[in-house]
Design a protein around this motif. Structure first.
Motif, mmCIF file in Angstrom:
data_model
loop_
_atom_site.group_PDB
_atom_site.id
_atom_site.type_symbol
_atom_site.label_atom_id
_atom_site.label_comp_id
_atom_site.label_asym_id
_atom_site.label_seq_id
_atom_site.Cartn_x
_atom_site.Cartn_y
_atom_site.Cartn_z
ATOM 1 N N TYR A 98 0.834 -1.201 0.000
ATOM 2 C CA TYR A 98 0.000 0.000 0.000
ATOM 3 C C TYR A 98 0.871 1.255 0.000
ATOM 4 O O TYR A 98 0.621 2.198 -0.752
ATOM 5 N N ALA A 102 0.999 4.097 -2.829
ATOM 6 C CA ALA A 102 0.736 5.501 -2.502
ATOM 7 C C ALA A 102 1.894 6.384 -2.942
ATOM 8 O O ALA A 102 1.682 7.489 -3.452
ATOM 9 N N ILE A 107 0.205 10.036 -3.538
ATOM 10 C CA ILE A 107 -0.890 10.416 -2.649
ATOM 11 C C ILE A 107 -0.437 10.178 -1.216
ATOM 12 O O ILE A 107 0.497 9.416 -0.953
ATOM 13 N N GLN A 108 -1.114 10.850 -0.320
ATOM 14 C CA GLN A 108 -0.749 10.751 1.090
ATOM 15 C C GLN A 108 -1.221 9.410 1.660
ATOM 16 O O GLN A 108 -2.325 8.953 1.378
ATOM 17 N N ARG A 110 -2.756 6.975 4.229
ATOM 18 C CA ARG A 110 -3.769 7.087 5.284
ATOM 19 C C ARG A 110 -3.225 6.518 6.574
ATOM 20 O O ARG A 110 -2.629 5.453 6.584
ATOM 21 N N GLU A 123 -14.882 1.103 5.167
ATOM 22 C CA GLU A 123 -15.205 2.492 4.826
ATOM 23 C C GLU A 123 -14.104 3.138 3.977
ATOM 24 O O GLU A 123 -14.378 3.966 3.124
ATOM 25 N N GLN A 124 -12.870 2.752 4.197
ATOM 26 C CA GLN A 124 -11.738 3.349 3.498
ATOM 27 C C GLN A 124 -11.311 2.567 2.251
ATOM 28 O O GLN A 124 -10.376 2.961 1.565
ATOM 29 N N VAL A 126 -12.383 2.119 -0.756
ATOM 30 C CA VAL A 126 -12.372 2.796 -2.057
ATOM 31 C C VAL A 126 -11.091 3.613 -2.223
ATOM 32 O O VAL A 126 -10.526 3.685 -3.315
ATOM 33 N N GLU A 127 -10.607 4.196 -1.136
ATOM 34 C CA GLU A 127 -9.401 5.015 -1.224
ATOM 35 C C GLU A 127 -8.125 4.193 -1.029
ATOM 36 O O GLU A 127 -7.062 4.594 -1.480
ATOM 37 N N ILE A 128 -8.233 3.053 -0.360
ATOM 38 C CA ILE A 128 -7.062 2.209 -0.109
ATOM 39 C C ILE A 128 -6.767 1.301 -1.293
ATOM 40 O O ILE A 128 -5.613 1.014 -1.596
ATOM 41 N N PRO A 130 -6.850 1.409 -4.808
ATOM 42 C CA PRO A 130 -5.950 1.716 -5.937
ATOM 43 C C PRO A 130 -4.464 1.680 -5.574
ATOM 44 O O PRO A 130 -3.683 1.038 -6.271
ATOM 45 N N PRO A 131 -4.029 2.332 -4.465
ATOM 46 C CA PRO A 131 -2.596 2.232 -4.152
ATOM 47 C C PRO A 131 -2.175 0.811 -3.757
ATOM 48 O O PRO A 131 -1.075 0.376 -4.089
#
Length: 180
Positions: A98, A102, A107-108, A110, A123-124, A126-128, A130-131
């Motif tokens: 990950y 990132a 990207i930053q 998480r 919950e995360q 969707v944002e986790i 792709p990286p």
């Protein structure tokens, strides 16, 4: 020689074909090219096994078996290497993947909460994802290629060392001296 060491730990194909749970794939398991221990088959098995191990997907062993069958490399070694990612190592490996993804996507990262839960991950996701996917794919390709090269070089070094030792023994004790 590496072949003897590997043969000591790998299962015999006949023993696996006789297992009731594996009878439906016995015609595939019986393929001799999936059991050979050559420099090429072992190096490719390391590539297939490690590639599958670093992907964040279910059924990694099945994918490794399919990959071994397609590439015609050592089947048990490919499947066994998938266990690099086990319940103890999965969090560390996937977190590293990950972070790599990132960094590649710029990207930053998480930060995980103090009490990590499956709800937070869901919950995360969707944002986790792709990286994690990009990092896992890049790490899989790089480590698979690196492992293939290292196995081939180590195998070659071992064979060369064995040949040199054999030549040294022959010089030390020539055949004519042994016959007398």
């Amino acid at each position: 020689m590496p072949r003897r060491l590997l043969q000591r730990y790998l299962p015999h194909p006949d023993a696996l074909r006789r297992r009731r749970s594996l009878r439906f794939v016995s015609h595939l398991i019986g393929n001799p090219s999936l059991w050979m221990l050559t420099r090429r088959s072992v190096a490719n098995a390391f590539s297939v096994g490690l590639f599958c191990a670093l992907l964040p997907i279910p059924f990694q062993m099945l994918l490794a078996a399919l990959g071994a069958w397609l590439v015609r490399c050592n089947l048990p070694l490919s499947i066994g290497l998938v266990w690099l990612t086990n319940p103890l190592t999965i969090p560390l490996i996937f977190y590293g993947n990950y972070r790599l993804g990132a960094w590649l996507l710029d990207i930053q990262v998480r930060q995980a909460p103090e009490h990590l839960s499956t709800r937070w991950i869901a919950e995360q996701l969707v944002e986790i994802l792709p990286p994690l996917a990009l990092g896992s794919l890049v790490a899989s390709v790089v480590i698979a290629a690196w492992a293939n090269l290292v196995v081939r070089l180590v195998w070659r070094w071992q064979v060369s060392r064995h040949w040199k030792a054999r030549a040294w023994r022959r010089r030390r004790h020539p055949p004519a001296a042994r016959e007398k």
